[in-house]
Design a protein around this motif. Structure first.
Motif, PDB file in Angstrom:
ATOM      1  N   VAL A 175      -2.515  78.313-104.500  1.00  0.00           N
ATOM      2  CA  VAL A 175      -2.176  77.482-105.668  1.00  0.00           C
ATOM      3  C   VAL A 175      -1.324  76.241-105.378  1.00  0.00           C
ATOM      4  O   VAL A 175      -1.100  75.441-106.281  1.00  0.00           O
ATOM      5  N   ALA A 234      10.813  81.417-107.811  1.00  0.00           N
ATOM      6  CA  ALA A 234      12.194  81.032-107.469  1.00  0.00           C
ATOM      7  C   ALA A 234      13.026  82.293-107.254  1.00  0.00           C
ATOM      8  O   ALA A 234      13.722  82.436-106.235  1.00  0.00           O
ATOM      9  N   GLU A 280      14.264  91.248-114.875  1.00  0.00           N
ATOM     10  CA  GLU A 280      13.080  90.554-115.400  1.00  0.00           C
ATOM     11  C   GLU A 280      12.866  90.938-116.863  1.00  0.00           C
ATOM     12  O   GLU A 280      12.866  92.114-117.212  1.00  0.00           O
ATOM     13  N   ALA A 281      12.643  89.908-117.708  1.00  0.00           N
ATOM     14  CA  ALA A 281      12.486  90.161-119.142  1.00  0.00           C
ATOM     15  C   ALA A 281      11.188  90.909-119.467  1.00  0.00           C
ATOM     16  O   ALA A 281      11.158  91.753-120.366  1.00  0.00           O
ATOM     17  N   GLY A 340       6.541  86.513-112.738  1.00  0.00           N
ATOM     18  CA  GLY A 340       6.646  85.282-113.540  1.00  0.00           C
ATOM     19  C   GLY A 340       5.267  84.716-113.835  1.00  0.00           C
ATOM     20  O   GLY A 340       4.309  85.461-114.067  1.00  0.00           O
ATOM     21  N   VAL A 341       5.166  83.384-113.769  1.00  0.00           N
ATOM     22  CA  VAL A 341       3.897  82.707-114.087  1.00  0.00           C
ATOM     23  C   VAL A 341       2.767  83.194-113.178  1.00  0.00           C
ATOM     24  O   VAL A 341       1.599  83.206-113.574  1.00  0.00           O
ATOM     25  N   ARG A 398      -8.084  82.519-110.198  1.00  0.00           N
ATOM     26  CA  ARG A 398      -7.447  81.615-109.224  1.00  0.00           C
ATOM     27  C   ARG A 398      -6.474  82.360-108.334  1.00  0.00           C
ATOM     28  O   ARG A 398      -6.217  81.961-107.207  1.00  0.00           O
ATOM     29  N   VAL A 432      18.074  88.917-120.011  1.00  0.00           N
ATOM     30  CA  VAL A 432      19.465  88.490-119.826  1.00  0.00           C
ATOM     31  C   VAL A 432      19.797  87.494-120.941  1.00  0.00           C
ATOM     32  O   VAL A 432      19.034  86.573-121.224  1.00  0.00           O
ATOM     33  N   ASP A 442      11.762  76.136-112.321  1.00  0.00           N
ATOM     34  CA  ASP A 442      11.426  75.397-113.543  1.00  0.00           C
ATOM     35  C   ASP A 442      12.600  75.304-114.516  1.00  0.00           C
ATOM     36  O   ASP A 442      12.659  74.380-115.326  1.00  0.00           O
ATOM     37  N   VAL A 493       4.949  76.048-107.826  1.00  0.00           N
ATOM     38  CA  VAL A 493       5.381  77.298-107.197  1.00  0.00           C
ATOM     39  C   VAL A 493       6.236  76.986-105.965  1.00  0.00           C
ATOM     40  O   VAL A 493       7.327  77.538-105.780  1.00  0.00           O
TER      41      VAL A 493
HETATM   42  C1  LIG Z   1      -0.875  78.562-116.448  1.00  0.00           C
HETATM   43  C2  LIG Z   1      -0.076  77.948-115.339  1.00  0.00           C
HETATM   44  C3  LIG Z   1      -0.735  77.517-114.195  1.00  0.00           C
HETATM   45  C4  LIG Z   1      -0.024  76.962-113.148  1.00  0.00           C
HETATM   46  N1  LIG Z   1      -0.685  76.598-112.011  1.00  0.00           N
HETATM   47  C5  LIG Z   1       0.017  76.184-110.929  1.00  0.00           C
HETATM   48  C6  LIG Z   1      -0.635  75.904-109.693  1.00  0.00           C
HETATM   49  O1  LIG Z   1      -1.847  75.988-109.578  1.00  0.00           O
HETATM   50  N2  LIG Z   1       0.130  75.534-108.643  1.00  0.00           N
HETATM   51  C7  LIG Z   1       1.486  75.440-108.724  1.00  0.00           C
HETATM   52  O2  LIG Z   1       2.135  75.157-107.719  1.00  0.00           O
HETATM   53  N3  LIG Z   1       2.131  75.667-109.891  1.00  0.00           N
HETATM   54  C8  LIG Z   1       1.429  76.043-110.984  1.00  0.00           C
HETATM   55  N4  LIG Z   1       2.081  76.298-112.161  1.00  0.00           N
HETATM   56  C9  LIG Z   1       3.545  76.106-112.230  1.00  0.00           C
HETATM   57  C10 LIG Z   1       4.280  77.237-111.517  1.00  0.00           C
HETATM   58  O3  LIG Z   1       3.690  78.464-111.810  1.00  0.00           O
HETATM   59  C11 LIG Z   1       5.752  77.221-111.907  1.00  0.00           C
HETATM   60  O4  LIG Z   1       6.281  75.967-111.533  1.00  0.00           O
HETATM   61  C12 LIG Z   1       6.527  78.332-111.184  1.00  0.00           C
HETATM   62  O5  LIG Z   1       6.006  79.600-111.496  1.00  0.00           O
HETATM   63  C13 LIG Z   1       8.007  78.272-111.558  1.00  0.00           C
HETATM   64  O6  LIG Z   1       8.644  79.365-110.973  1.00  0.00           O
HETATM   65  P1  LIG Z   1      10.007  79.953-111.562  1.00  0.00           P
HETATM   66  O7  LIG Z   1      10.350  81.105-110.677  1.00  0.00           O
HETATM   67  O8  LIG Z   1      10.974  78.857-111.741  1.00  0.00           O
HETATM   68  O9  LIG Z   1       9.649  80.448-113.037  1.00  0.00           O
HETATM   69  P2  LIG Z   1       8.567  81.473-113.627  1.00  0.00           P
HETATM   70  O10 LIG Z   1       7.399  81.653-112.742  1.00  0.00           O
HETATM   71  O11 LIG Z   1       8.337  81.005-115.012  1.00  0.00           O
HETATM   72  O12 LIG Z   1       9.356  82.859-113.681  1.00  0.00           O
HETATM   73  C14 LIG Z   1      10.466  83.009-114.528  1.00  0.00           C
HETATM   74  C15 LIG Z   1      10.633  84.480-114.828  1.00  0.00           C
HETATM   75  O13 LIG Z   1      11.865  84.661-115.509  1.00  0.00           O
HETATM   76  C16 LIG Z   1      11.693  85.591-116.568  1.00  0.00           C
HETATM   77  N5  LIG Z   1      12.736  85.341-117.569  1.00  0.00           N
HETATM   78  C17 LIG Z   1      12.825  84.306-118.430  1.00  0.00           C
HETATM   79  N6  LIG Z   1      13.929  84.423-119.192  1.00  0.00           N
HETATM   80  C18 LIG Z   1      14.543  85.567-118.794  1.00  0.00           C
HETATM   81  C19 LIG Z   1      15.715  86.238-119.217  1.00  0.00           C
HETATM   82  N7  LIG Z   1      16.487  85.769-120.208  1.00  0.00           N
HETATM   83  N8  LIG Z   1      16.052  87.403-118.608  1.00  0.00           N
HETATM   84  C20 LIG Z   1      15.281  87.911-117.601  1.00  0.00           C
HETATM   85  N9  LIG Z   1      14.150  87.308-117.174  1.00  0.00           N
HETATM   86  C21 LIG Z   1      13.801  86.140-117.754  1.00  0.00           C
HETATM   87  C22 LIG Z   1      10.298  85.285-117.067  1.00  0.00           C
HETATM   88  O14 LIG Z   1       9.755  86.384-117.782  1.00  0.00           O
HETATM   89  C23 LIG Z   1       9.561  85.030-115.761  1.00  0.00           C
HETATM   90  O15 LIG Z   1       9.030  86.210-115.212  1.00  0.00           O
HETATM   91  C24 LIG Z   1       1.388  76.820-113.255  1.00  0.00           C
HETATM   92  C25 LIG Z   1       2.048  77.212-114.426  1.00  0.00           C
HETATM   93  C26 LIG Z   1       1.330  77.768-115.459  1.00  0.00           C
HETATM   94  C27 LIG Z   1       2.058  78.199-116.718  1.00  0.00           C
END
Ligand SMILES: Cc1cc2nc3c(=O)[nH]c(=O)nc-3n(C[C@H](O)[C@H](O)[C@H](O)COP(=O)(O)OP(=O)(O)OC[C@H]3O[C@@H](n4cnc5c(N)ncnc54)[C@H](O)[C@@H]3O)c2cc1C
Length: 462
Positions: free
Chosen positions: A92, A151, A170-171, A177-178, A187, A213, A433, A441
């Motif tokens: 991805v 992350a 994890e919520a 996550g995503v 994919r 959280v 994010d 990612v």
């Molecule tokens: C449909 C889609 C397709 C994508 N496709 C791509 C791609 O092809 N290539 C790419 O590089 N990027 C892609 N992205 C973007 C990428 O997935 C994100 O940038 C990345 O996942 C961000 O990682 P993160 O760990 O910051 O957050 P996330 O992956 O959003 O994970 C955050 C986690 O925190 C948890 N959470 C939130 N609030 C709380 C709380 N209060 N307490 C406990 N847990 C909590 C959430 O449930 C989630 O599991 C895509 C995004 C989406 C939505």
């Protein structure tokens, strides 16, 4: 003598008219022979521009040289010295803007297929490799990670390797996550995400799911419970809407909600699974980023006959990866560009049609892209029963509302020192994010890694 072919070894994939009816992975991956052949296209440049293009600094030429000679396990060790999630990134990552974008071979012809090779090596290891022997000595220091996206899991893995007692909160009921709830199976297969999460768990990381959280427990309470370092990786899951009439009708979904219902709640198997999802013959997806492409291609697979991407700018401005747009078009997704919705009409509480206007491009706006301007009198109606809104996300406000002393931007992103990912609150770091807004990612993983390094420096000298 390197292989001077101008094009990448072709990646086998399912045919478009077959795959748009199933959820199996689109791209099928290289065989050993294909991978070795593609690896011989690498010039092994001294100045390694590809490595500089990788946000986590994978030693790319070094791993590719091992692939070229068939030492796949050695290649795996080299990749995982810097990247804990190679099977995911190989699939991805937007390589065209990163490592492959810097590849010398791209000056004349196609870049070396670095992503495809990374994917091959990770898949080969999963099929044939042994789990590495782990000798980690615990230092007894408790750290908490909020969110199990890329992350959070990267930060967790890095800290566990250094001996910290890591718990990820994890919520949702599922980790990843995503990667689990957003990016569709076709994919990114979910068993693969699970395996990569399992390899982090094998380092001793504890995962506690269904813990929100800010609601189940606050950051201050985690600190009182002895978590000396906290990393917030809670993503940007709050959808934006257009604020046009009719957006609260049944049949209107935020793209994240739609994809979560399908990926995580198996809405397509309702009533066997309790979450319904309504797909009508015509589905309109508003927006043209990667998330919009995923939603549109998912809707097609769920049986919609006409799936429209409705986007207010032109083809040049489409923000999704070129590969995703190409795959979507092959699968029969119709692009209605220079088109903006102005109203959603309903009947008995359900969506019946969407009114749009045609747009034309004016002068560049603050983003540098030409501003879309309404063509007067161009209103028209699309008969549709499902509208999926995919125009961006921002961080959920829960954590910032329940954490005194945590400074955030106006739009909700947590403010950090970029060199360390440290927030305004002592012992609390953040990345992914939730700091940058919706990104990628690999950038989220890079932030998790930087934070782990800084947390280790802070905690080991505290
Ligand atoms: C449909 C889609 C397709 C994508 N496709 C791509 C791609 O092809 N290539 C790419 O590089 N990027 C892609 N992205 C973007 C990428 O997935 C994100 O940038 C990345 O996942 C961000 O990682 P993160 O760990 O910051 O957050 P996330 O992956 O959003 O994970 C955050 C986690 O925190 C948890 N959470 C939130 N609030 C709380 C709380 N209060 N307490 C406990 N847990 C909590 C959430 O449930 C989630 O599991 C895509 C995004 C989406 C939505």
């Amino acid at each position: 003598m390197p292989n001077m072919s101008l094009t990448k070894v072709t990646m086998p994939e399912q045919k478009a008219d077959v795959r748009n009816k199933n959820f199996d992975e689109v791209a099928l991956g290289y065989t050993k022979e294909m991978a070795m052949e593609e690896a011989t296209r690498c010039l092994n440049c001294k100045h390694q521009p590809c490595k500089n293009g990788c946000p986590v600094g994978v030693p790319i030429p070094e791993f590719i040289q091992e692939v070229a000679t068939g030492n796949f396990e050695e290649a795996y060790k080299i990749i995982t010295s810097e990247n804990a999630l190679p099977a995911i990134c190989g699939r991805v990552c937007p390589q065209e803007n990163q490592c492959e974008g810097k590849c010398v071979r791209a000056i004349k012809g196609e870049a070396v297929g670095i992503g495809r090779l990374e994917r091959f090596v990770a898949d080969y290891h999963m099929a044939h490799g042994n789990a590495p022997e782990l000798k980690i000595e615990s230092n007894g220091i408790k750290v908490a990670i909020i969110g199990s996206g890329p992350a959070g899991i990267t930060c967790a893995g890095e800290l566990a390797k250094k001996g910290y007692q890591v718990t990820v909160f994890e919520a949702l009921h599922k980790t990843g996550g995503v990667l689990s709830y957003g990016i569709p199976e076709f994919r990114l297969p979910k068993d693969l995400v699970q395996k990569e999460v399992d390899s982090v768990a094998a380092l001793g990381v504890k995962f506690e799911t269904n813990v929100v959280v800010g609601r189940s427990i606050t950051i201050d309470e985690l600190q009182e419970q002895g978590y000396q370092g906290i990393f917030i990786g809670s993503g940007a899951g709050l959808p934006r809407f257009q604020n046009i009439p009719g957006e609260n009708l049944n049949g209107v979904y935020a793209a994240n909600e739609f994809l979560t219902r399908v990926n995580l709640m198996k809405g397509y198997e309702f009533p066997k699974h309790p979450t319904p999802i309504k797909i009508t013959d015509t589905v309109c997806v508003i927006g043209a980023g990667n998330v919009a492409m995923d939603a549109a291609r998912t809707a097609k697979r769920l049986g919609a006959k006409n799936v429209y991407i409705v986007y207010r700018r032109g083809a040049q401005e489409v923000p999704a990866r070129a590969e995703e747009v190409h795959h979507a078009k092959e699968e029969g997704i119709i692009f209605k560009l220079l088109t903006n919705p102005v109203k959603i009409e309903g009947e008995d509480g359900w969506v019946k049609s969407m009114e749009c206007v045609e747009m034309e491009l004016g002068e560049p706006d603050e983003s540098g892209r030409r501003r879309p301007v309404v063509k007067e009198g161009s209103n028209f109606i699309i008969e549709t029963g499902t509208v999926i809104v995919s125009i961006g996300q921002s961080p959920n406000p829960l954590i910032r509302q329940t954490t005194p002393g945590l400074e955030t931007q106006k739009w909700g992103g947590i403010i950090v020192d970029e060199a360390s990912m440290k927030t305004s609150k002592d012992g609390v770091y953040a990345g992914g994010d939730v700091v940058t807004g919706a990104a990628t990612v690999i950038l989220a993983m890079g932030a998790g890694k930087t934070a782990a390094q800084a947390m280790d420096e802070y905690l080991s000298t505290k």
